[in-house]
Structures are given as C-alpha cells and as structure tokens.
Enzyme design. Structure first.
Site, PDB file in Angstrom:
ATOM      1  N   HIS A   1       0.847  -1.193   0.000  1.00 39.15           N
ATOM      2  CA  HIS A   1       0.000   0.000   0.000  1.00 39.15           C
ATOM      3  C   HIS A   1       0.885   1.246   0.000  1.00 39.15           C
ATOM      4  O   HIS A   1       2.033   1.206   0.461  1.00 39.15           O
ATOM      5  CB  HIS A   1      -0.890   0.024   1.237  1.00 39.15           C
ATOM      6  CG  HIS A   1      -1.987  -0.984   1.210  1.00 39.15           C
ATOM      7  ND1 HIS A   1      -3.154  -0.822   1.912  1.00 39.15           N
ATOM      8  CD2 HIS A   1      -2.110  -2.185   0.574  1.00 39.15           C
ATOM      9  CE1 HIS A   1      -3.941  -1.855   1.718  1.00 39.15           C
ATOM     10  NE2 HIS A   1      -3.327  -2.705   0.912  1.00 39.15           N
TER      11      HIS A   1
ATOM     12  N   GLU B   1       0.814   3.898   1.867  1.00 37.56           N
ATOM     13  CA  GLU B   1       1.267   4.325   3.194  1.00 37.56           C
ATOM     14  C   GLU B   1       2.462   3.511   3.682  1.00 37.56           C
ATOM     15  O   GLU B   1       3.398   4.058   4.260  1.00 37.56           O
ATOM     16  CB  GLU B   1       0.139   4.191   4.228  1.00 37.56           C
ATOM     17  CG  GLU B   1      -1.077   5.036   3.934  1.00 37.56           C
ATOM     18  CD  GLU B   1      -2.175   4.292   3.191  1.00 37.56           C
ATOM     19  OE1 GLU B   1      -3.350   4.557   3.487  1.00 37.56           O
ATOM     20  OE2 GLU B   1      -1.859   3.447   2.321  1.00 37.56           O
TER      21      GLU B   1
ATOM     22  N   CYS C   1      -6.596   1.928   5.518  1.00 35.52           N
ATOM     23  CA  CYS C   1      -7.195   0.646   5.912  1.00 35.52           C
ATOM     24  C   CYS C   1      -6.677   0.270   7.303  1.00 35.52           C
ATOM     25  O   CYS C   1      -5.809   0.958   7.846  1.00 35.52           O
ATOM     26  CB  CYS C   1      -6.819  -0.424   4.886  1.00 35.52           C
ATOM     27  SG  CYS C   1      -5.082  -0.935   4.973  1.00 35.52           S
TER      28      CYS C   1
ATOM     29  N   CYS D   1      -2.772  -0.148   7.394  1.00 37.54           N
ATOM     30  CA  CYS D   1      -2.041   1.114   7.309  1.00 37.54           C
ATOM     31  C   CYS D   1      -2.248   1.971   8.554  1.00 37.54           C
ATOM     32  O   CYS D   1      -1.316   2.623   9.024  1.00 37.54           O
ATOM     33  CB  CYS D   1      -2.425   1.853   6.039  1.00 37.54           C
ATOM     34  SG  CYS D   1      -1.877   0.971   4.557  1.00 37.54           S
TER      35      CYS D   1
END
Length: 148
Positions: free
Chosen positions: A53, A55, A83, A86
């Site tokens: 991801h 992040e 999410c 993260c």
C-alpha cells in the site's frame, strides 16, 4: 494551506499508480521542517504483495530517510482513508498527523468502518479528513469506471 500542498503531492503519486494500472492511491510523509521524507504509491498488482500500500511504502522510505522507526512530528498525507493495516502502521510509527482525501466506506479505519485512532493504543494522531476529497474521489471513480 499546507495540508492541500501535501495532498497535491500525494495526488501526483496516485496518478503514477493509475498510469501503472494500480488503484490510484498516493502518499507522502512530511517532516516537521516541511521536507518530504517518504513517498509511496499503491503497488499491489505490480509487486503481487497485499501489503504494498502507498502508506507502507512511504513509511518505509521515511524511516530510512530519518534512520529511525519513530516518525514523531511527521505528517502523512494519503489520497484514500487508511485501511486497518495502514492505520496500524501509522500508530506503530508514531506519526503525529494524518491527512486523507477520499473516505473509504469498505475498509476505512479513520472513522468510516472503525476509528482505530480512538482506541487505547497509547498514541493518537491528529486526523484531517477529506482534504481535496473530491479530487481524490474523482480520480478513484474515473479509474474504476475505465476498468469496467
């Protein structure tokens, strides 16, 4: 406004992700002096890695930039609400401020599904929601409309 400037940097990374066929999510981490310490974009398809991801990529880069896992006094700007994975990484790295663009009704963990930052983890970042939110949401809508 600083928050919008950071989000524009994240949006540029989200565009890169979309151009690569990834869901357009981009993220930057900014130090207390305003310098970008980490950049990330979604790479799940490219890397075949569920944890790739934006992040996570930005946090890893910022930690390398600082030579420390603690990102205290740093700001994270991301185009989509984090999410749970993260949000957990944000908590564990002690990021002070989170700015996000579009809400994520399916897995958003800054209030849309759950607010992990309100739990008793010993760290609670300041959160600014929907910064350039329409721009971020429009990019996501366009990406998914083109995929159908």
């Amino acid at each position: 406004m600083e928050h919008e400037r950071y989000m524009r940097e994240a949006l540029a990374l989200a565009r890169e992700a979309a151009d690569a066929g990834e869901v357009p999510v981009g993220c930057v981490i900014v130090g207390p002096d305003g310098q970008i310490l980490g950049r990330g974009r979604n790479r799940r398809q490219e890397s075949r890695d569920a944890t790739a991801h934006a992040e996570i990529e930005a946090i890893r880069q910022a930690c390398r930039s600082l030579g420390d896992w603690r990102l205290e006094d740093c700001t994270l700007a991301v185009t989509l609400e984090p999410c749970p994975m993260c949000a957990g990484a944000i908590l564990m790295s002690r990021i002070s401020t989170v700015i996000y663009g579009a809400r994520e009704p399916a897995s958003g963990s800054c209030g849309s599904v759950i607010d992990l930052f309100m739990e008793r983890y010993g760290h609670r970042p300041a959160v600014y929601a929907e910064v350039l939110g329409e721009d971020c949401a429009a990019m996501l809508r366009s990406f998914f409309q083109n995929r159908r």
